[in-house]
Motif scaffolding. Sequence first.
Motif, PDB file in Angstrom:
ATOM      1  N   THR A   1       0.824  -1.208   0.000  1.00 33.59           N
ATOM      2  CA  THR A   1       0.000   0.000   0.000  1.00 33.59           C
ATOM      3  C   THR A   1       0.861   1.262   0.000  1.00 33.59           C
ATOM      4  N   ARG A   2       0.244   2.374  -0.367  1.00 29.19           N
ATOM      5  CA  ARG A   2       0.965   3.638  -0.429  1.00 29.19           C
ATOM      6  C   ARG A   2       1.403   4.138   0.949  1.00 29.19           C
ATOM      7  N   ASP A   3       0.767   3.627   1.998  1.00 28.37           N
ATOM      8  CA  ASP A   3       1.188   4.031   3.341  1.00 28.37           C
ATOM      9  C   ASP A   3       2.281   3.120   3.902  1.00 28.37           C
ATOM     10  N   GLY A   4       2.852   2.239   3.034  1.00 28.69           N
ATOM     11  CA  GLY A   4       4.030   1.481   3.424  1.00 28.69           C
ATOM     12  C   GLY A   4       3.787   0.170   4.123  1.00 28.69           C
ATOM     13  N   ASN A   5       2.682  -0.508   3.787  1.00 27.99           N
ATOM     14  CA  ASN A   5       2.395  -1.812   4.377  1.00 27.99           C
ATOM     15  C   ASN A   5       2.298  -2.885   3.304  1.00 27.99           C
ATOM     16  N   LEU A   6       2.786  -4.076   3.624  1.00 28.83           N
ATOM     17  CA  LEU A   6       2.535  -5.268   2.822  1.00 28.83           C
ATOM     18  C   LEU A   6       1.359  -6.008   3.429  1.00 28.83           C
ATOM     19  N   ASN A   7       0.356  -6.324   2.627  1.00 30.73           N
ATOM     20  CA  ASN A   7      -0.794  -7.108   3.075  1.00 30.73           C
ATOM     21  C   ASN A   7      -0.906  -8.370   2.236  1.00 30.73           C
TER      22      ASN A   7
ATOM     23  N   ALA B   1      11.221   2.455  -5.285  1.00 21.26           N
ATOM     24  CA  ALA B   1      11.385   1.390  -6.273  1.00 21.26           C
ATOM     25  C   ALA B   1      10.101   0.598  -6.490  1.00 21.26           C
ATOM     26  N   LEU B   2       9.108   0.797  -5.636  1.00 20.26           N
ATOM     27  CA  LEU B   2       7.862   0.033  -5.713  1.00 20.26           C
ATOM     28  C   LEU B   2       6.713   0.842  -6.293  1.00 20.26           C
ATOM     29  N   ALA B   3       6.995   1.997  -6.861  1.00 18.37           N
ATOM     30  CA  ALA B   3       5.941   2.929  -7.292  1.00 18.37           C
ATOM     31  C   ALA B   3       4.909   2.273  -8.203  1.00 18.37           C
ATOM     32  N   LEU B   4       5.333   1.400  -9.098  1.00 20.40           N
ATOM     33  CA  LEU B   4       4.421   0.824 -10.087  1.00 20.40           C
ATOM     34  C   LEU B   4       3.542  -0.298  -9.520  1.00 20.40           C
ATOM     35  N   ARG B   5       3.833  -0.783  -8.323  1.00 24.77           N
ATOM     36  CA  ARG B   5       2.984  -1.839  -7.764  1.00 24.77           C
ATOM     37  C   ARG B   5       2.178  -1.393  -6.542  1.00 24.77           C
ATOM     38  N   LEU B   6       2.284  -0.119  -6.164  1.00 25.78           N
ATOM     39  CA  LEU B   6       1.578   0.347  -4.975  1.00 25.78           C
ATOM     40  C   LEU B   6       0.071   0.238  -5.155  1.00 25.78           C
ATOM     41  N   ASP B   7      -0.589  -0.310  -4.128  1.00 22.01           N
ATOM     42  CA  ASP B   7      -2.044  -0.501  -4.065  1.00 22.01           C
ATOM     43  C   ASP B   7      -2.569  -1.489  -5.099  1.00 22.01           C
TER      44      ASP B   7
END
Length: 389
Positions: A28-34, A98-104
Amino acid sequence: MNTTSTGSPDHTRDEPPLKGLELRSCITRDGNLNLSLIEFDVAPPAHDEVIVRIEAAPLNPSDIGLLLGPADLDSVTATGSGRDRTLTAKIPPAAMDALALRLDASLPVGNEGADVVVRAGTGAADLLGKTVSVAGGGMYTQYRRLPKHQCMVLNEGVSPAEGAAAYINPLTALGMVETMRREGHHALVHTAAASNLGRMLVKICQKEQIPLVNVVRSDAQLAALKELGAKYVLNSESPAFDADLTDALAETKATLCFDALTGGPLAGRILVAMEKALARGLPTYSRYGSSTHKQVYMYGSLDSRPIEVPRVGMAWGIGGWLLFYFLDKIGPQATQALRDQVNAELRTTFRSEFKTEISLSDILSPDVLREYTKRSTGSKFLINPTRDA
């Protein structure tokens, strides 16, 4: 469903709809892996498509990379239970760019798997009831819809568990040998060599009489590969490793290495040993070193540290090697020939071993996560989504 069809659904059969569970990974954009399971409706297969029930799917290091990303595993927490559990972990702030394209994005996971074709379009009806090995992503699911051409029909009597890992490791091992030939090398070095993939490479090189220098990290792994018939096996933790490696490289003339670590000093040590081995045959001293090119390809990520390389002359290189890029390069005809070889030798050369079998919901257990993220040799997990029925 996670496959996009280019054709319209094939409604030639009046069959009840299928529902299944699928594992999803979201940063997620707030920095969590779910990590969680979702229930989904399985769309009917198009004319040239099949639906495969997935009974076996390996948990490869490359799958773990997509599943967990750069998450801080010390921060893992779980809420809920069973198939309703959600696993959460923090993403380090420095890794977010580095994760911009996979956020959310809720991403399916799992490169490969196997089981029986339970539904098929009219153009793929010949596969109905067949046990197949499949690749194409999104395999941590109870049902996978995909084109017929992505299926490899397994030989009579071969189980889904035996065919689950018929893609990544076998084709990577064959791809290493093919890369060696195409780039003009004559022998190989392989690190983390006691893995399932490493054992396959030992058998391939034995059969094709290719000199192979195997690098392992313990005496137990060394003994296991020696028992398999490997001639050159070296423990990188041994005080004599660098000298023994140079001797082995001088004997084999190996100038190509496939490194599963991708970090730390090992790649540099191998390049130095290659240069020293080649220097033994130089007629005179050259401050530029040997003109023979020495190459290390990084194909794994077992070590996250930066790569450390000292000065090793002027004819060397380090680069990345990815199976999917390699297969695109050689084309579908050559890829199919490699897959045919894998299918023919699935119980011998390309046999895989697994530490244990788990369910989809087991992946969401913090205790199980700590086990499958150890990434130690001989500890690969096999996922059986049908256990969540």
